[in-house]
Motif scaffolding. Structure first.
Motif, mmCIF file in Angstrom:
data_model
loop_
_atom_site.group_PDB
_atom_site.id
_atom_site.type_symbol
_atom_site.label_atom_id
_atom_site.label_comp_id
_atom_site.label_asym_id
_atom_site.label_seq_id
_atom_site.Cartn_x
_atom_site.Cartn_y
_atom_site.Cartn_z
ATOM 1 N N SER A 200 0.818 -1.219 0.000
ATOM 2 C CA SER A 200 0.000 0.000 0.000
ATOM 3 C C SER A 200 0.848 1.265 0.000
ATOM 4 O O SER A 200 0.684 2.145 0.842
ATOM 5 N N GLY A 206 -5.651 5.106 -7.631
ATOM 6 C CA GLY A 206 -5.039 3.780 -7.610
ATOM 7 C C GLY A 206 -4.019 3.597 -6.512
ATOM 8 O O GLY A 206 -3.331 2.567 -6.479
ATOM 9 N N ASP A 208 -2.676 3.347 -2.397
ATOM 10 C CA ASP A 208 -2.965 2.400 -1.311
ATOM 11 C C ASP A 208 -2.913 0.946 -1.772
ATOM 12 O O ASP A 208 -3.618 0.094 -1.234
ATOM 13 N N GLU A 210 -3.920 -0.396 -4.615
ATOM 14 C CA GLU A 210 -4.924 -0.864 -5.572
ATOM 15 C C GLU A 210 -4.331 -1.056 -6.966
ATOM 16 O O GLU A 210 -4.573 -2.076 -7.620
ATOM 17 N N ASN A 227 -3.183 -10.652 -1.395
ATOM 18 C CA ASN A 227 -3.855 -9.371 -1.186
ATOM 19 C C ASN A 227 -2.852 -8.288 -0.757
ATOM 20 O O ASN A 227 -1.697 -8.560 -0.444
ATOM 21 N N ILE A 228 -3.323 -7.063 -0.731
ATOM 22 C CA ILE A 228 -2.488 -5.913 -0.400
ATOM 23 C C ILE A 228 -1.929 -6.043 1.016
ATOM 24 O O ILE A 228 -2.680 -6.295 1.971
#
Length: 252
Positions: A200, A206, A208, A210, A227-228
Motif C-alpha cells: 500500500s 489507484g 494504497d 490498488e 492481497n495488499i
C-alpha cells in the motif's frame, strides 16, 4: 486419549496442552488459539494483534506457548510487544519493529530446518514492512531467506544486477507498491515460482496498493498474487512450496 490423560496425571503434559491436543485449539478469555494449525496445514498459526488490546494479545500468546512452544504475533505495536514480553518472562523474545512481528519461544521449542531457500525482493524501502512479515513467517517455517532490497523497475539495472541470485533460489516473494511492475518483470526473467505481494505505497488514483494489486493480477507473465500488504499469506504460501521442494530433495 488415555495417553493424554495419563500425561496430565503425571505432570508431563499441562491441561492447556491436553485441551489443545483433544480439541485442536486452546480456549482463552481473549479468543481461541489454533494449536493444531501447523500440524494440520504446515503453517504456523499467527496472532493478529491489530484490533486486539495488548492484554488480549498477551493472553493468546501465553496459550500459544503453552500449547505449541511458540507464539507468532503479527501487526504488533510497541505496546503489544511489551505486553507479550511481560506475560512470557521465561521465553526468548524476538521483535522486528519494522515488520511489526513478535516471536516468543520457550526453551524446548525447535524450529524445523528445510532444505530450501526463498528470495524476498522489494521494489523500495517502503515495501519493507510487508516483506519483513513474509520473511519472519518463512524463518518460523524453517526456510532460508535471501533478501534483495530496493530494486524497483524505475532503474531496471538494479534487478538485472541480482539476476543470478534470483534464478538460484527456489521461490520468490516480490513486494512492490505504486504500479506493481516488479513482480511481473521478475517473473519474466526466472523459472522459479513468483508470488506477488502488492504493497500500500503510492498516492492519488489507484494508490494504497490498488494499482499494484490490479497490475499483478493482470500480469502477462506467470505469477501468483496475494492481497495488499498480506505478508503473512505470501510468506506462508512460499513456505509451503519450499517445504514440498525440501521434501523432494530429502527423498532423492
Amino acid at each position: 486419549m488415555r495417553d493424554i490423560l495419563e500425561a496430565v496425571a503425571d505432570g508431563s503434559l499441562s491441561p492447556a496442552e491436553a485441551e489443545a491436543r483433544l480439541a485442536g485449539y486452546a480456549t482463552t478469555g481473549a479468543g481461541r488459539f489454533d494449536a493444531a494449525r501447523e500440524t494440520r496445514r504446515g503453517v504456523p498459526e499467527a496472532i493478529l494483534a491489530e484490533g486486539k488490546t495488548p492484554d488480549e494479545t498477551a493472553t493468546i500468546a501465553v496459550a500459544a506457548v503453552e500449547t505449541s512452544g511458540r507464539a507468532l504475533v503479527t501487526r504488533a505495536s510497541a505496546d503489544h510487544a511489551e505486553a507479550v514480553a511481560d506475560a512470557l518472562p521465561d521465553c526468548t523474545i524476538d521483535r522486528d519493529a519494522r515488520a511489526k512481528t513478535v516471536v516468543a519461544c520457550d526453551s524446548s521449542f525447535e524450529r524445523p530446518d528445510l532444505d530450501a531457500t526463498v528470495g524476498i525482493v522489494t521494489g523500495g524501502t517502503s515495501d519493507a514492512e510487508a516483506a519483513g512479515e513474509a520473511s519472519v513467517v518463512l524463518r518460523e517455517m524453517g526456510v532460508s531467506v535471501e533478501r534483495v532490497e530496493d530494486v524497483g523497475v524505475a532503474h531496471l539495472g538494479r534487478v538485472l544486477d541480482h539476476l543470478d541470485l534470483l534464478r538460484e533460489v527456489d521461490v520468490l516473494v516480490v513486494a512492490a507498491g505504486r504500479e506493481g511492475a516488479l513482480p511481473t518483470v521478475t517473473a519474466g526473467l526466472v523459472d522459479t515460482p513468483v508470488i506477488g505481494l502488492p504493497v500500500s505505497t503510492g498516492y492519488g488514483h489507484g494508490g494504497d496498493g490498488e494499482a499494484a494489486l490490479l497490475g499483478m493480477v493482470q500480469s502477462c507473465t506467470v505469477l501468483s498474487v496475494v492481497n495488499i500488504d498480506a505478508g503473512y499469506i505470501a510468506g506462508a504460501q512460499a513456505g509451503l512450496v519450499a517445504r514440498a521442494i525440501s521434501d523432494a530433495r530429502q527423498s532423492e
